[in-house]
Design an enzyme around this catalytic site. Structure first.
Site, mmCIF file in Angstrom:
data_model
loop_
_atom_site.group_PDB
_atom_site.id
_atom_site.type_symbol
_atom_site.label_atom_id
_atom_site.label_comp_id
_atom_site.label_asym_id
_atom_site.label_seq_id
_atom_site.Cartn_x
_atom_site.Cartn_y
_atom_site.Cartn_z
ATOM 1 N N HIS A 21 35.117 58.581 -17.580
ATOM 2 C CA HIS A 21 36.314 59.396 -17.780
ATOM 3 C C HIS A 21 37.482 58.686 -17.109
ATOM 4 C CE1 HIS A 21 38.628 62.904 -18.762
ATOM 5 N NE2 HIS A 21 39.011 63.025 -17.502
ATOM 6 N N CYS A 33 42.051 59.171 -22.017
ATOM 7 C CA CYS A 33 40.767 59.587 -22.604
ATOM 8 C C CYS A 33 40.951 60.006 -24.061
ATOM 9 C CB CYS A 33 40.153 60.742 -21.813
ATOM 10 S SG CYS A 33 39.065 60.192 -20.503
#
Length: 103
Positions: A21, A33
């Protein structure tokens, strides 16, 4: 940090694995992301439509894997295009995204 691992056999991409992430923003508002997800999701959709017998596509919790089973010039062009897009994100967001190439 999001990491993409690109494995080669000679000059051919044989495996792409994307995990992690970016932590570039709050959950649900992380544009890094979101950009990586959009690029990889589009590639997965195209590969599933055009080369579903040539690749294994795996989407698990926080890990996406593309494995080449039957290589071709056309497939390599698609994978190279995916890599070029990911390199653009890496260049712009070096603190949040890293590509590792393994030969």
């Amino acid at each position: 940090m999001v990491k993409a691992k690109i494995k080669y056999n000679d000059d051919s991409i044989m495996k792409i694995e994307v995990s992690g992430h970016a932590n570039a923003g709050d959950y649900g508002n992380d544009l890094v992301c979101a950009g990586i997800t959009a690029i990889v999701s589009g590639a997965l959709n195209g590969l599933d439509q055009m080369h579903n017998k040539d690749v294994d596509l795996n989407v698990d919790d926080n890990v996406i894997t593309i494995i080449v089973k039957n290589d071709s010039i056309e497939l390599q062009k698609i994978l190279q295009f995916l890599l070029f897009q990911l390199e653009t994100i890496e260049f712009q967001y070096q603190k949040n995204f890293k590509i590792e190439e393994v030969f």
